[in-house]
Design a protein around this motif. Sequence first.
Motif, PDB file in Angstrom:
ATOM      1  N   GLN A 393       9.365  13.264  -9.862  1.00 34.85           N
ATOM      2  CA  GLN A 393       7.974  13.238  -9.418  1.00 34.85           C
ATOM      3  C   GLN A 393       7.045  12.621 -10.461  1.00 34.85           C
ATOM      4  O   GLN A 393       6.094  11.915 -10.109  1.00 34.85           O
ATOM      5  CB  GLN A 393       7.507  14.647  -9.066  1.00 34.85           C
ATOM      6  CG  GLN A 393       6.253  14.646  -8.201  1.00 34.85           C
ATOM      7  CD  GLN A 393       6.121  15.918  -7.397  1.00 34.85           C
ATOM      8  OE1 GLN A 393       6.404  16.991  -7.890  1.00 34.85           O
ATOM      9  NE2 GLN A 393       5.686  15.804  -6.160  1.00 34.85           N
ATOM     10  N   ASN A 394       7.342  12.828 -11.765  1.00 36.03           N
ATOM     11  CA  ASN A 394       6.471  12.250 -12.788  1.00 36.03           C
ATOM     12  C   ASN A 394       6.792  10.782 -13.067  1.00 36.03           C
ATOM     13  O   ASN A 394       6.206  10.168 -13.952  1.00 36.03           O
ATOM     14  CB  ASN A 394       6.557  13.061 -14.087  1.00 36.03           C
ATOM     15  CG  ASN A 394       7.939  12.968 -14.733  1.00 36.03           C
ATOM     16  OD1 ASN A 394       8.938  12.790 -14.056  1.00 36.03           O
ATOM     17  ND2 ASN A 394       7.981  13.115 -16.045  1.00 36.03           N
ATOM     18  N   ARG A 395       7.751  10.200 -12.286  1.00 31.01           N
ATOM     19  CA  ARG A 395       8.069   8.769 -12.389  1.00 31.01           C
ATOM     20  C   ARG A 395       7.829   8.089 -11.050  1.00 31.01           C
ATOM     21  O   ARG A 395       8.267   6.961 -10.815  1.00 31.01           O
ATOM     22  CB  ARG A 395       9.530   8.582 -12.808  1.00 31.01           C
ATOM     23  CG  ARG A 395       9.859   9.139 -14.173  1.00 31.01           C
ATOM     24  CD  ARG A 395       9.488   8.174 -15.290  1.00 31.01           C
ATOM     25  NE  ARG A 395      10.467   7.104 -15.379  1.00 31.01           N
ATOM     26  CZ  ARG A 395      10.195   5.808 -15.353  1.00 31.01           C
ATOM     27  NH1 ARG A 395       8.955   5.404 -15.230  1.00 31.01           N
ATOM     28  NH2 ARG A 395      11.146   4.911 -15.447  1.00 31.01           N
ATOM     29  N   SER A 396       7.115   8.775 -10.148  1.00 24.15           N
ATOM     30  CA  SER A 396       6.875   8.226  -8.815  1.00 24.15           C
ATOM     31  C   SER A 396       6.086   6.925  -8.870  1.00 24.15           C
ATOM     32  O   SER A 396       6.301   6.020  -8.064  1.00 24.15           O
ATOM     33  CB  SER A 396       6.101   9.243  -7.953  1.00 24.15           C
ATOM     34  OG  SER A 396       6.891  10.362  -7.688  1.00 24.15           O
ATOM     35  N   GLY A 397       5.158   6.831  -9.825  1.00 25.65           N
ATOM     36  CA  GLY A 397       4.370   5.608  -9.942  1.00 25.65           C
ATOM     37  C   GLY A 397       5.244   4.406 -10.238  1.00 25.65           C
ATOM     38  O   GLY A 397       5.038   3.320  -9.692  1.00 25.65           O
ATOM     39  N   SER A 398       6.244   4.582 -11.100  1.00 20.17           N
ATOM     40  CA  SER A 398       7.148   3.479 -11.434  1.00 20.17           C
ATOM     41  C   SER A 398       7.943   3.040 -10.214  1.00 20.17           C
ATOM     42  O   SER A 398       8.150   1.840  -9.988  1.00 20.17           O
ATOM     43  CB  SER A 398       8.101   3.906 -12.557  1.00 20.17           C
ATOM     44  OG  SER A 398       7.389   4.182 -13.743  1.00 20.17           O
ATOM     45  N   ALA A 399       8.412   4.001  -9.427  1.00 22.20           N
ATOM     46  CA  ALA A 399       9.152   3.664  -8.215  1.00 22.20           C
ATOM     47  C   ALA A 399       8.252   2.945  -7.211  1.00 22.20           C
ATOM     48  O   ALA A 399       8.660   1.968  -6.577  1.00 22.20           O
ATOM     49  CB  ALA A 399       9.727   4.934  -7.587  1.00 22.20           C
ATOM     50  N   SER A 400       7.013   3.407  -7.079  1.00 21.65           N
ATOM     51  CA  SER A 400       6.062   2.761  -6.180  1.00 21.65           C
ATOM     52  C   SER A 400       5.770   1.335  -6.637  1.00 21.65           C
ATOM     53  O   SER A 400       5.693   0.404  -5.829  1.00 21.65           O
ATOM     54  CB  SER A 400       4.763   3.574  -6.124  1.00 21.65           C
ATOM     55  OG  SER A 400       3.818   2.979  -5.261  1.00 21.65           O
ATOM     56  N   GLY A 401       5.618   1.156  -7.952  1.00 20.42           N
ATOM     57  CA  GLY A 401       5.385  -0.185  -8.481  1.00 20.42           C
ATOM     58  C   GLY A 401       6.557  -1.107  -8.231  1.00 20.42           C
ATOM     59  O   GLY A 401       6.382  -2.287  -7.915  1.00 20.42           O
ATOM     60  N   MET A 402       7.771  -0.586  -8.362  1.00 19.07           N
ATOM     61  CA  MET A 402       8.960  -1.399  -8.124  1.00 19.07           C
ATOM     62  C   MET A 402       9.059  -1.801  -6.660  1.00 19.07           C
ATOM     63  O   MET A 402       9.486  -2.911  -6.332  1.00 19.07           O
ATOM     64  CB  MET A 402      10.212  -0.616  -8.534  1.00 19.07           C
ATOM     65  CG  MET A 402      11.388  -1.485  -8.873  1.00 19.07           C
ATOM     66  SD  MET A 402      11.050  -2.542 -10.294  1.00 19.07           S
ATOM     67  CE  MET A 402      12.125  -3.926  -9.950  1.00 19.07           C
ATOM     68  N   LEU A 403       8.644  -0.904  -5.780  1.00 16.72           N
ATOM     69  CA  LEU A 403       8.626  -1.228  -4.360  1.00 16.72           C
ATOM     70  C   LEU A 403       7.656  -2.375  -4.083  1.00 16.72           C
ATOM     71  O   LEU A 403       7.975  -3.332  -3.362  1.00 16.72           O
ATOM     72  CB  LEU A 403       8.226   0.019  -3.563  1.00 16.72           C
ATOM     73  CG  LEU A 403       8.436   0.044  -2.060  1.00 16.72           C
ATOM     74  CD1 LEU A 403       8.542   1.494  -1.579  1.00 16.72           C
ATOM     75  CD2 LEU A 403       7.303  -0.644  -1.312  1.00 16.72           C
ATOM     76  N   GLY A 404       6.466  -2.294  -4.680  1.00 16.61           N
ATOM     77  CA  GLY A 404       5.485  -3.358  -4.509  1.00 16.61           C
ATOM     78  C   GLY A 404       5.939  -4.675  -5.116  1.00 16.61           C
ATOM     79  O   GLY A 404       5.735  -5.751  -4.539  1.00 16.61           O
ATOM     80  N   MET A 405       6.571  -4.610  -6.294  1.00 21.50           N
ATOM     81  CA  MET A 405       7.062  -5.825  -6.939  1.00 21.50           C
ATOM     82  C   MET A 405       8.155  -6.487  -6.104  1.00 21.50           C
ATOM     83  O   MET A 405       8.250  -7.718  -6.056  1.00 21.50           O
ATOM     84  CB  MET A 405       7.591  -5.507  -8.337  1.00 21.50           C
ATOM     85  CG  MET A 405       6.512  -5.307  -9.376  1.00 21.50           C
ATOM     86  SD  MET A 405       5.487  -6.788  -9.642  1.00 21.50           S
ATOM     87  CE  MET A 405       6.689  -7.905 -10.353  1.00 21.50           C
ATOM     88  N   SER A 406       8.996  -5.683  -5.463  1.00 20.68           N
ATOM     89  CA  SER A 406      10.042  -6.234  -4.601  1.00 20.68           C
ATOM     90  C   SER A 406       9.428  -7.032  -3.461  1.00 20.68           C
ATOM     91  O   SER A 406       9.875  -8.141  -3.133  1.00 20.68           O
ATOM     92  CB  SER A 406      10.910  -5.105  -4.036  1.00 20.68           C
ATOM     93  OG  SER A 406      11.527  -4.370  -5.058  1.00 20.68           O
ATOM     94  N   ARG A 407       8.376  -6.460  -2.852  1.00 24.36           N
ATOM     95  CA  ARG A 407       7.707  -7.160  -1.755  1.00 24.36           C
ATOM     96  C   ARG A 407       7.072  -8.454  -2.231  1.00 24.36           C
ATOM     97  O   ARG A 407       7.260  -9.520  -1.602  1.00 24.36           O
ATOM     98  CB  ARG A 407       6.644  -6.240  -1.132  1.00 24.36           C
ATOM     99  CG  ARG A 407       5.775  -6.933  -0.080  1.00 24.36           C
ATOM    100  CD  ARG A 407       4.850  -5.947   0.607  1.00 24.36           C
ATOM    101  NE  ARG A 407       3.891  -5.339  -0.290  1.00 24.36           N
ATOM    102  CZ  ARG A 407       2.731  -5.887  -0.624  1.00 24.36           C
ATOM    103  NH1 ARG A 407       2.393  -7.091  -0.151  1.00 24.36           N
ATOM    104  NH2 ARG A 407       1.885  -5.256  -1.429  1.00 24.36           N
ATOM    105  N   LEU A 408       6.346  -8.404  -3.329  1.00 24.65           N
ATOM    106  CA  LEU A 408       5.646  -9.590  -3.826  1.00 24.65           C
ATOM    107  C   LEU A 408       6.613 -10.671  -4.286  1.00 24.65           C
ATOM    108  O   LEU A 408       6.409 -11.866  -4.024  1.00 24.65           O
ATOM    109  CB  LEU A 408       4.710  -9.208  -4.960  1.00 24.65           C
ATOM    110  CG  LEU A 408       3.474  -8.403  -4.552  1.00 24.65           C
ATOM    111  CD1 LEU A 408       2.824  -7.787  -5.773  1.00 24.65           C
ATOM    112  CD2 LEU A 408       2.492  -9.286  -3.807  1.00 24.65           C
ATOM    113  N   THR A 409       7.686 -10.262  -4.979  1.00 26.35           N
ATOM    114  CA  THR A 409       8.681 -11.233  -5.428  1.00 26.35           C
ATOM    115  C   THR A 409       9.338 -11.918  -4.237  1.00 26.35           C
ATOM    116  O   THR A 409       9.522 -13.142  -4.233  1.00 26.35           O
ATOM    117  CB  THR A 409       9.756 -10.535  -6.290  1.00 26.35           C
ATOM    118  OG1 THR A 409       9.133  -9.907  -7.407  1.00 26.35           O
ATOM    119  CG2 THR A 409      10.786 -11.534  -6.790  1.00 26.35           C
TER     120      THR A 409
END
Length: 468
Positions: A393-409
């Motif tokens: 839960q305290n690393r949720s932001g990193s997972a969310s960012g990786m999800l967004g980066m996957s879409r943008l890439t």
Amino acid sequence: MSTKEVEWDGIPVPRRYWAILAIAMGITVSVLDGTIANVALPSIAGDLDATPSMSIWIVNAYQLAIVVSLLSLSSLGDIWGYKRVYIAGLLIFSVTSLVCALSTSLTQLTVARVFQGFGAAALASVNTTLIRIIYPRRFLGRGLGINALVVAVSAAGGPTIAAGILSIASWPWLFAINVPIVIVALILSCKFLPSNPVKDSGRTFDWKSGIMNALTFGLLIFSIEGFTHDMNWKVLLPMIAAVFVIGYFFVRRQLSQTYPLLPVDLLRIPIFSLSVGTSICSFVAQMLAMVSLPFFLQHTLGKSEVATGILLTPWPLATMIAAPLAGKLIERVHAGLLGGIGLSIFAGGLFLLAVLADKVSGVGIALFMVMCGFGFGLFQTPNNSILISFAPQNRSGSASGMLGMSRLTGQTTGASLVALMFVMFPVDGTYASLYLAGIFAFVAAVVSFTRVSLPEPELLRGNAKKKS
């Protein structure tokens, strides 16, 4: 470092509904603004006395700002609070949207688009994390299904919405219309979004990693764009070399960090890394199709602009049905299996468009569009569920960012590949783009099916146990 663990299982209704509405409104305008200006570029260039090639920066500046700042803002969400980062993103986005609408020169508009991109990155960096703490554990898939629906429909519907606005108003309204929507989202966010249930009081932001991240991904996007637009090799080669050198030291630094900006710790988990790969491939396929299809329908099949808009509409409509459905199915079906089925349907629709679109009626084309949209929507929700559920839960932001980066890439690569296909196949570039899109979707489907043998996150397994 002290971490405060809190038992957290969502927020109650009706507050939950207002919170998800706040997120949906913010994400809708941020995703739309990535494509909505494309249709108006000729008009904007004419009004601001800019060349067509220079006007492209109105789009590129926005996307580039998101790419270079997304992972950093995800990390700040873990440290400062997801609600704070989201609200800051809304404030920046609303102000810069107004500046965009009032711009009187290309330079002013481009600078405003850069800062608007930073606002959009803040929204994208924490939106799925907020959904994780808004929804009860047993309904997480449904919340992510709604989010996948909003992102997919906004991305696919951008050109259509832009055409509708431009039919009754001038191009500044493409940006001005954001302001009242974002103000409403801001009010709802302040009142209904929950604060972080988990915070690390001793954690600080790694500015060196932030700078290296921005340089690595920024130069990567510049290199891709330069390759597809015949940039001079004397400029392109040093840029590519810089990507590898800075990227190497960036990744090396991340391997030694307790809380890496690039979540290499999460990427070591096989099902997480496979889900990132399938996400990138799916968005490459989507962008290959969405950019090339208007050319395919108008130039190859001779359809009018109105007919093209009508024939493209079934895609987002089918996604609207599939994404929430997948959010419920994920409670019973393994995410890898559900994602593989969705990607197979998506690949089938793309190949049918490439092979049979010039041999069937408009109804047949619409059915192929439905297959693409339904398959894409059926894949995104379970895939996003894996990415978000595997992170602590305290690393949720990193997972969310990786999800967004996957879409943008994926989207950036897909758009660049369309340009490359048009250069390599001057006559059949649209066919080549659709075939390549089908190949990417098929490969992603195969990879997704391999995830069935891997264990799902505890959070998703817990949902299944509760339902059984």
